[in-house]
Structure formats: C-alpha cells, structure tokens
Design an enzyme around this catalytic site. Structure first.
Site, PDB file in Angstrom:
ATOM      1  N   HIS A  73       0.849  -1.192   0.000  1.00  0.00           N
ATOM      2  CA  HIS A  73       0.000   0.000   0.000  1.00  0.00           C
ATOM      3  C   HIS A  73       0.884   1.241   0.000  1.00  0.00           C
ATOM      4  CE1 HIS A  73      -4.161  -1.607   1.468  1.00  0.00           C
ATOM      5  NE2 HIS A  73      -3.610  -2.370   0.533  1.00  0.00           N
ATOM      6  N   TYR A 202      -9.514   5.255   7.507  1.00  0.00           N
ATOM      7  CA  TYR A 202      -9.770   5.599   8.902  1.00  0.00           C
ATOM      8  C   TYR A 202     -10.824   6.702   8.895  1.00  0.00           C
ATOM      9  CZ  TYR A 202      -5.451   3.116  10.171  1.00  0.00           C
ATOM     10  OH  TYR A 202      -4.484   2.166  10.368  1.00  0.00           O
ATOM     11  N   PRO A 294      -4.888   0.012  18.529  1.00  0.00           N
ATOM     12  CA  PRO A 294      -4.596  -0.398  17.146  1.00  0.00           C
ATOM     13  C   PRO A 294      -4.737   0.713  16.117  1.00  0.00           C
ATOM     14  CG  PRO A 294      -6.738  -1.229  17.858  1.00  0.00           C
ATOM     15  CD  PRO A 294      -6.098  -0.620  19.071  1.00  0.00           C
ATOM     16  N   LYS A 298       0.494  -0.346  15.059  1.00  0.00           N
ATOM     17  CA  LYS A 298       1.847  -0.476  15.578  1.00  0.00           C
ATOM     18  C   LYS A 298       2.097  -1.734  16.416  1.00  0.00           C
ATOM     19  CE  LYS A 298       3.377   3.107  13.662  1.00  0.00           C
ATOM     20  NZ  LYS A 298       3.693   2.701  12.309  1.00  0.00           N
ATOM     21  N   TYR A 385       3.493   6.524  10.292  1.00  0.00           N
ATOM     22  CA  TYR A 385       2.673   5.388   9.860  1.00  0.00           C
ATOM     23  C   TYR A 385       3.525   4.308   9.202  1.00  0.00           C
ATOM     24  CZ  TYR A 385      -1.534   2.944   8.359  1.00  0.00           C
ATOM     25  OH  TYR A 385      -2.521   1.990   8.204  1.00  0.00           O
TER      26      TYR A 385
END
Length: 390
Positions: A73, A202, A294, A298, A385
């Site tokens: 991704h 998200y 979550p 991580k 990220y």
C-alpha cells in the site's frame, strides 16, 4: 533437565520470529507456549506491516509468501465530512506498508520452525520463570501431561503477551507500569468480501470511529467504535453493516459489499508501557512489555522491532560483545514511546469522546483541517505510519 542458550516463553509472532533469527545466527533456543498451535493460529490480529517488520521477516528467511501474497500500500485514507482524504505514504516518505495478516506471519514462522526441526513445546501448563534476576542460570519450568519439566538457559525472552507469566514474575518494586485505558472499544468483523477500497480508510464521524481494512483481495476486516459495555451478541451482521455505512462517505458506503461474518469480537483499547524491559537475564518483548491502541497499526510492528533489537544484542553477546545486551531496554523503549505517542494521537484525533463536549469535537475538526492543508503535517503522519527507523 534440558539446556539451551535462549529460552523463549510464548509462540506468538514475536517469540517465533526471535527464535528463527537466533537459529539463523547459530544461537540455540527453545520456545515454550501455554496454548496449542491451533489456538495461536486462531488469534485474529493486525495486518499492516512496516518496512522494518518486512525487513526482519526477510532476515528470518520467511518472506516468500509475504512478497507473493501481501498487498503493498502506497497510501492511506482518512475520511471526515463525507469526504476521503489521502495520505501519499510513498510520495512523502519513499516507503510503503504491506497488508499481510498476523495469522499468516505466524503460520509462516511456524512452518519455518518445523522445517528446521527447532524445539517447540506447546500446551505447557504451569509455566514459571526462575532465577533470572541475579543468577547466571535462569530456568523455565512447566508441566505437560502430568510430568514436570525444566529448561536451563543463559537468557529468557518473555514473549508471552500482556497477560503472560514473565512480566508478572518481576518484583513490583523493580518495574514501573504506565497505562491509559480508553473509554470505548472496537467491534470488529472479518468477512470473505472484497475490500470497499484499495487502501485502508480511517473514518472520523459524529457517530464514532470506523476502520475499513483488509487481509486480501477477497477478505476484509472492518471495525466500528463501540461502548465498553457492549456485547457481540447485541450486533447482528445486518446491524453492523448498517452502522458501518453510516460512518463512511456516501460514495464509499455505496460500494460496500456485505456478507456473513466469519469472526466478530469486541476489543478494548489501552496504551501501556512497562519500564525497563530487562531484569537480569529476563527480557520483555512485544505485548509483554507494551500495548498500543490499534489506531496506529503499531502492535505487531513494535513487537518485531523489539525482536530486532534483542536479536542484535544476543548475537553481539555470543560474538564476544557482551555489553550490547545492556542497551536493549533503552533502545527498544525509545522507539516504543514514539509509537505510543503516534497511536495515542491518532486515537484522540479520530474517535468520538462525548465527555470532551463541543470544544473537543471542534479541536478534532481543526486538527483534521490542518493536517490536510499542511505538507509538513501530512509528512509527519506518513513518517510515523510507515515506521520510524530502528
């Protein structure tokens, strides 16, 4: 009585990865696990891997299926105000993440350990760790099929999770615990349906947070924020899909393919760190030493970086550089706290906190507006990220 160089308590991904790396460095190890192999494989967990995690899996020689089946991704999406906003991870950092389920990572590590005929004990009852604080010969004991067993080792790696015996065996006066429990959980559904979007979403919404994730081109993982008092039994599949649609932008919700859930569960969210991570000859690794919500993806990645630090330290010890193990805790905790900060900030940014009132809601909106109007802010999020360097 058995002997080895490193006794590893816990056969989750951190314990198995450590065992594989040590074995490839010529360091003998035995893994002791309280549960069965099938139980360990049955755990439904994370699936977004940082490049540091994939690098360690390559070093362990277990990356073939990851590269064949994992989904690279290059970006990640946040949604608010009924719109999708994309963070270009690759463009901003030169790095990407890979979607590959933790269950598959564990399966690959189990297969590699079995192929190498490395010693693994499953369904070990009454596991205990002894003589690790001051002794030069720490021990792990357990009972299996009614018979007592003992393993002596140079070191013990506590890879047995948040509820494991290793951290619980450390005297209270020698360890500091830092914890924040969040006032909500995630209701998660796994389904054999195509993902609603090619990248993760998200979602920030007045009804609460939602996450659209995936495990493959045909298997999806979805979450919605829920009350800690909620019960899985209160949510039919139809009720879940209806709630998820309400929290997504209309254009995304229209593409959502629904189906029967193959797993449904509610997970509480917490931030937790134990300090230090070394107690004489015992090292805490992964969830035994820290937990992250979550939201920042991580958990598995932090466990992998702990493994990387400990592998390097033990490799140095057995190569004659004995002082390297003294730096394990400091090195691991420096990365852990940065990941804790990122996961905490993402949780605060994206979830509904009714107790914060209208001011808190407006602060979230201002932060989201700023994020997507600032290249520097987007770069900072992207750097965290994809994973900070080890």
């Amino acid at each position: 009585m058995q002997t080895t160089q490193v006794a590893i308590v816990g056969a989750g991904p951190s314990g198995l990865l450590l065992g594989q790396l040590l074995a490839r460095s010529g360091i003998a190890n035995v893994v002791i696990e309280q549960r069965s192999a099938d139980y360990v494989l049955g755990r439904i967990r994370a699936g977004v891997l940082e490049h540091t995690c994939t690098d360690l899996l390559e070093a362990a020689g277990v990356s073939a299926r990851l590269h064949a089946e994992g989904l690279p991704h290059d970006g990640v999406c946040l949604s608010f105000d009924d719109r999708l906003h994309r963070i270009d991870l690759l463009g901003l950092t030169g790095k990407r993440v890979t979607v590959y389920g933790q269950t598959e990572v564990t399966r690959d590590l189990m297969d590699a350990r079995r192929a190498a005929a490395l010693s693994t004990v499953y369904q070990a009852d009454e596991v205990r760790v002894h003589d690790f604080l001051d002794g030069s010969a720490p021990r792990v004991t357990w009972v299996q099929d009614g018979q007592a067993h003992e393993l002596r080792a140079d070191f013990i790696a506590g890879c047995d999770g948040f509820h494991g015996v290793c951290r619980a065996s450390v005297p209270a006066e020698k360890i500091a615990l830092h914890e924040k429990v969040y006032p909500f959980g995630w209701l998660g559904v796994l389904s054999d349906t195509p993902p609603v979007h090619e990248e993760l979403i998200y979602a920030h919404h007045p009804r609460g947070f939602a996450l659209c994730s995936q495990r493959s081109h045909t298997r999806s993982r979805y979450y919605v924020q829920c009350s800690l008092d909620d019960k899985v039994e209160n949510w039919s599949d139809e009720a879940f899909w209806n709630e998820l649609r309400l929290r997504l932008p209309a254009e995304v919700a229209a593409r959502l393919v629904t189906g029967a859930s193959i797993e449904k569960s509610i997970a509480p969210l917490r931030s937790f760190v134990a300090e230090p991570l070394r107690f004489g000859r015992l090292f805490l690794v992964g969830d035994a030493g820290h937990i992250v919500p979550p939201t920042g993806a991580k958990g598995l990645n932090l466990a992998a970086s702990d493994v990387g630090y400990l592998w390097q330290a033990l490799e140095g010890f057995y190569a004659g550089r004995r002082g390297e193990i003294d730096h394990y805790s400091q090195r691991a905790l420096a990365r852990i706290w940065k990941a804790e900060r990122f996961s905490w900030s993402m949780t605060l940014l994206l979830h509904r906190f009714p107790e914060n009132g209208s001011f808190g809601a407006r602060m979230q909106r201002a932060e989201l507006d700023y994020l997507f109007s600032s290249q520097a802010a987007m770069t900072a999020l992207a750097e965290n990220y994809v994973g900070l360097p080890m």
